[in-house]
Design an enzyme around this catalytic site. Sequence first.
Site, PDB file in Angstrom:
ATOM      1  N   ARG A  83       0.267  -1.454   0.100  1.00 48.25           N
ATOM      2  CA  ARG A  83       0.365  -0.441   0.176  1.00 48.25           C
ATOM      3  C   ARG A  83       0.601   1.043   0.629  1.00 48.25           C
ATOM      4  O   ARG A  83       0.645   2.118   0.556  1.00 48.25           O
ATOM      5  CB  ARG A  83      -1.074  -0.430   1.088  1.00 48.25           C
ATOM      6  CG  ARG A  83      -2.196  -0.311   0.365  1.00 48.25           C
ATOM      7  CD  ARG A  83      -3.395  -0.389   0.390  1.00 48.25           C
ATOM      8  NE  ARG A  83      -4.469  -1.591   0.113  1.00 48.25           N
ATOM      9  CZ  ARG A  83      -5.558  -1.455   1.158  1.00 48.25           C
ATOM     10  NH1 ARG A  83      -5.757  -0.368   1.436  1.00 48.25           N
ATOM     11  NH2 ARG A  83      -6.739  -2.154   0.325  1.00 48.25           N
ATOM     12  N   ARG A  86      -3.324   6.806   0.555  1.00 46.68           N
ATOM     13  CA  ARG A  86      -3.680   8.367   1.936  1.00 46.68           C
ATOM     14  C   ARG A  86      -3.034   9.065   2.576  1.00 46.68           C
ATOM     15  O   ARG A  86      -2.734  10.114   2.697  1.00 46.68           O
ATOM     16  CB  ARG A  86      -4.917   7.817   2.016  1.00 46.68           C
ATOM     17  CG  ARG A  86      -5.835   7.186   1.703  1.00 46.68           C
ATOM     18  CD  ARG A  86      -7.813   7.185   2.018  1.00 46.68           C
ATOM     19  NE  ARG A  86      -6.814   5.299   2.642  1.00 46.68           N
ATOM     20  CZ  ARG A  86      -7.735   4.660   2.810  1.00 46.68           C
ATOM     21  NH1 ARG A  86      -9.049   4.740   3.191  1.00 46.68           N
ATOM     22  NH2 ARG A  86      -7.517   3.275   3.316  1.00 46.68           N
ATOM     23  N   ARG A 140      -6.182  11.689  -6.202  1.00 43.36           N
ATOM     24  CA  ARG A 140      -7.399  10.741  -6.046  1.00 43.36           C
ATOM     25  C   ARG A 140      -8.068  12.204  -5.997  1.00 43.36           C
ATOM     26  O   ARG A 140      -9.566  11.555  -6.194  1.00 43.36           O
ATOM     27  CB  ARG A 140      -7.698  10.109  -4.063  1.00 43.36           C
ATOM     28  CG  ARG A 140      -7.882  10.049  -3.372  1.00 43.36           C
ATOM     29  CD  ARG A 140      -8.244   8.551  -4.003  1.00 43.36           C
ATOM     30  NE  ARG A 140      -9.848   7.843  -2.576  1.00 43.36           N
ATOM     31  CZ  ARG A 140     -10.836   7.776  -3.593  1.00 43.36           C
ATOM     32  NH1 ARG A 140     -11.236   8.934  -3.982  1.00 43.36           N
ATOM     33  NH2 ARG A 140     -11.170   7.716  -2.491  1.00 43.36           N
ATOM     34  N   ASP A 187      -6.362  -3.097  -7.635  1.00 41.99           N
ATOM     35  CA  ASP A 187      -7.028  -3.047  -6.712  1.00 41.99           C
ATOM     36  C   ASP A 187      -7.595  -4.933  -6.829  1.00 41.99           C
ATOM     37  O   ASP A 187      -7.626  -5.244  -8.020  1.00 41.99           O
ATOM     38  CB  ASP A 187      -8.471  -2.741  -6.167  1.00 41.99           C
ATOM     39  CG  ASP A 187      -8.495  -2.930  -4.825  1.00 41.99           C
ATOM     40  OD1 ASP A 187      -8.224  -2.167  -3.858  1.00 41.99           O
ATOM     41  OD2 ASP A 187      -9.540  -3.570  -4.743  1.00 41.99           O
ATOM     42  N   TYR A 205     -14.988 -11.852  -0.181  1.00 41.06           N
ATOM     43  CA  TYR A 205     -15.026 -10.461  -0.426  1.00 41.06           C
ATOM     44  C   TYR A 205     -16.979 -10.239  -1.407  1.00 41.06           C
ATOM     45  O   TYR A 205     -17.563  -9.462  -1.347  1.00 41.06           O
ATOM     46  CB  TYR A 205     -14.222  -9.198  -1.368  1.00 41.06           C
ATOM     47  CG  TYR A 205     -13.850  -8.454  -0.482  1.00 41.06           C
ATOM     48  CD1 TYR A 205     -13.753  -8.132   0.854  1.00 41.06           C
ATOM     49  CD2 TYR A 205     -12.296  -8.897  -0.110  1.00 41.06           C
ATOM     50  CE1 TYR A 205     -12.869  -7.504   1.704  1.00 41.06           C
ATOM     51  CE2 TYR A 205     -11.134  -8.732   0.611  1.00 41.06           C
ATOM     52  CZ  TYR A 205     -11.325  -7.724   1.653  1.00 41.06           C
ATOM     53  OH  TYR A 205     -10.525  -7.383   2.747  1.00 41.06           O
TER      54      TYR A 205
HETATM   55  O1  CP3 Z   1       0.189   0.153  -3.141  1.00 40.82           O
HETATM   56  C1  CP3 Z   1      -0.027  -0.935  -3.583  1.00 40.82           C
HETATM   57  O2  CP3 Z   1       0.054  -1.796  -2.548  1.00 40.82           O
HETATM   58  C2  CP3 Z   1      -1.419  -0.687  -4.510  1.00 40.82           C
HETATM   59  C3  CP3 Z   1      -2.709  -0.859  -4.671  1.00 40.82           C
HETATM   60  C4  CP3 Z   1      -3.036  -1.730  -4.022  1.00 40.82           C
HETATM   61  C5  CP3 Z   1      -4.268  -1.250  -3.773  1.00 40.82           C
HETATM   62  N1  CP3 Z   1      -5.323  -2.483  -2.832  1.00 40.82           N
HETATM   63  C6  CP3 Z   1      -5.224   0.264  -3.313  1.00 40.82           C
HETATM   64  C7  CP3 Z   1      -6.306   0.914  -2.531  1.00 40.82           C
HETATM   65  C8  CP3 Z   1      -3.015  -2.932  -3.701  1.00 40.82           C
HETATM   66  C9  CP3 Z   1      -2.416  -4.119  -4.231  1.00 40.82           C
HETATM   67  C10 CP3 Z   1      -4.653  -3.476  -2.634  1.00 40.82           C
HETATM   68  C11 CP3 Z   1      -4.889  -5.057  -3.172  1.00 40.82           C
HETATM   69  C12 CP3 Z   1      -6.165  -5.147  -1.569  1.00 40.82           C
HETATM   70  N2  CP3 Z   1      -7.433  -4.390  -2.236  1.00 40.82           N
HETATM   71  C13 CP3 Z   1      -6.167  -6.034  -0.921  1.00 40.82           C
HETATM   72  C14 CP3 Z   1      -5.157  -7.163   0.136  1.00 40.82           C
HETATM   73  C15 CP3 Z   1      -3.538  -5.964   0.391  1.00 40.82           C
HETATM   74  C16 CP3 Z   1      -4.433  -5.920   2.106  1.00 40.82           C
HETATM   75  O3  CP3 Z   1      -4.189  -5.194   1.732  1.00 40.82           O
HETATM   76  O4  CP3 Z   1      -4.717  -6.794   3.008  1.00 40.82           O
HETATM   77  C17 CP3 Z   1      -7.436  -6.299  -0.165  1.00 40.82           C
HETATM   78  C18 CP3 Z   1      -8.239  -6.679   0.890  1.00 40.82           C
HETATM   79  C19 CP3 Z   1      -8.002  -5.121  -1.129  1.00 40.82           C
HETATM   80  C20 CP3 Z   1      -9.880  -4.766  -1.599  1.00 40.82           C
HETATM   81  C21 CP3 Z   1      -9.428  -3.127  -0.775  1.00 40.82           C
HETATM   82  N3  CP3 Z   1      -9.693  -1.897  -1.719  1.00 40.82           N
HETATM   83  C22 CP3 Z   1     -10.230  -3.317   0.762  1.00 40.82           C
HETATM   84  C23 CP3 Z   1     -10.672  -3.121   1.927  1.00 40.82           C
HETATM   85  C24 CP3 Z   1      -9.996  -1.429   0.505  1.00 40.82           C
HETATM   86  C25 CP3 Z   1     -10.827  -0.739   1.587  1.00 40.82           C
HETATM   87  C26 CP3 Z   1      -9.933  -0.221   3.140  1.00 40.82           C
HETATM   88  C27 CP3 Z   1      -9.250   0.795   2.526  1.00 40.82           C
HETATM   89  O5  CP3 Z   1      -7.664   0.325   3.018  1.00 40.82           O
HETATM   90  O6  CP3 Z   1      -9.152   1.705   2.607  1.00 40.82           O
HETATM   91  C28 CP3 Z   1      -9.351  -1.268  -0.799  1.00 40.82           C
HETATM   92  C29 CP3 Z   1      -9.816   0.079  -0.845  1.00 40.82           C
HETATM   93  C30 CP3 Z   1      -8.054   0.516  -1.909  1.00 40.82           C
HETATM   94  N4  CP3 Z   1      -7.376  -0.539  -2.563  1.00 40.82           N
HETATM   95  C31 CP3 Z   1      -7.166   1.939  -0.756  1.00 40.82           C
HETATM   96  C32 CP3 Z   1      -6.258   2.321  -2.391  1.00 40.82           C
HETATM   97  C33 CP3 Z   1      -5.040   3.037  -1.886  1.00 40.82           C
HETATM   98  C34 CP3 Z   1      -7.936   3.656  -0.906  1.00 40.82           C
HETATM   99  C35 CP3 Z   1      -8.984   3.495  -1.131  1.00 40.82           C
HETATM  100  C36 CP3 Z   1      -8.709   4.823  -1.904  1.00 40.82           C
HETATM  101  O7  CP3 Z   1      -8.511   5.803  -2.047  1.00 40.82           O
HETATM  102  O8  CP3 Z   1      -9.906   5.823  -0.861  1.00 40.82           O
END
Ligand code: CP3
Length: 350
Positions: free
Chosen positions: A33, A37, A46, A83, A159
């Site tokens: 990640r 943010r 964003r 994602d 999910y």
């Molecule tokens: O920088 C990176 O790692 C690359 C981008 C990336 C994101 N999600 C961006 C993201 C990667 C590799 C993921 C993987 C992901 N997504 C996983 C597996 C890894 C982990 O963290 O467990 C999972 C379970 C998801 C599903 C997901 N996406 C959830 C549960 C959420 C909401 C929780 C949160 O952190 O907000 C997301 C949203 C998400 N994916 C964000 C980002 C940057 C935040 C959204 C935003 O910017 O508003």
Amino acid sequence: MKEAGQASGVGIKPLIRVLQGQHEEIPPVWMMRQAGRYLPEYRQVREKAGGFLDLCFNPELAAEVTLQPIRRFGFDAAILFSDILILPLALGRKVEFLVGEGPKLEPMTDAAALKNMRDQPDGNVLAPIYETVRRVKSALDEKTALIGFCGAPWTVATYMVAGEATPDQAPARLFAYRDPENFARLIDRLVRGSIEYLVSQLKAGADCVQIFDTWAGVLPPEQFDRWCIEPTQKIVAGVRAQVPGAKIIGFPRGAGAMALPYAEITGVDGLGLDWMFPRSLARDILQPHVAVQGNVDPLALLAGGAALDREVDDVMTLADGPLIFNLGHGILPATPIEHVERMLKRVRGA
Ligand code: CP3
């Protein structure tokens, strides 16, 4: 800067050399990640993009946020900004991200829902993601690796079944116990879709890929074999059948005692460790077989100071073997940027 191990792998990126089993004096570093943010420049893009999915599907902006942490910190790898829930979307399921609530999908309560799902991912949906890979690739220098990724079938299915994040993924576990045949059909479709998705990312320029199994740790051993190890093994074999020698990192969060069988049976080149995994065991039991990646506690990074230093030093006890320095899960949005800088300085000694 001169890199260790150069004689045995001229021109190969440090992260890839470690995945080949070699040891680097200073381990390659990236963070799960890392585009996100906690970075003001991410928040700015964003906002401009609109919704989170709009950002994922905009190759220009997605490439920009992928590159932001590389410019700021000089990490050894960029990870594609996207994602894991893009694949269900490409399979025809409804997926939304609500601000402050996380993902919302149309839940799959029974086998009938399988009918409302494509057999193969829609290439038109995924095309912008591959375009992002190409753009990032052309912007990176020769030392920095580009990591593609997908969610592991089990985690993506949790999910899809529940329709949202839950504390223990009970809905998917129940579906798998009550109707294993149809749950296997869902998993198989995700296996096939993931192979195609990863192969296309590798062909577009990704140097390696990571399979995120964030929810592996809720499965008891027998279920872990069936829903985590087996599908991942199929993906690894399927990807390598089309891209021989493809380098693959697995991240079975919470695997605990199942980490070694996971590594041995799936055949991954790198094993991502969560922050709960004991480093002494990683050194003695895992590193003889597989490169390890991890595993600073994201909360220690948020806390900073002496707690962070201790955590970094403890992970560095793995640096005599194949190690990719990382966190044990994604960086938390409230993490101060100076703490990331402090961690990097301690790892790189500069
Ligand atoms: O920088 C990176 O790692 C690359 C981008 C990336 C994101 N999600 C961006 C993201 C990667 C590799 C993921 C993987 C992901 N997504 C996983 C597996 C890894 C982990 O963290 O467990 C999972 C379970 C998801 C599903 C997901 N996406 C959830 C549960 C959420 C909401 C929780 C949160 O952190 O907000 C997301 C949203 C998400 N994916 C964000 C980002 C940057 C935040 C959204 C935003 O910017 O508003």
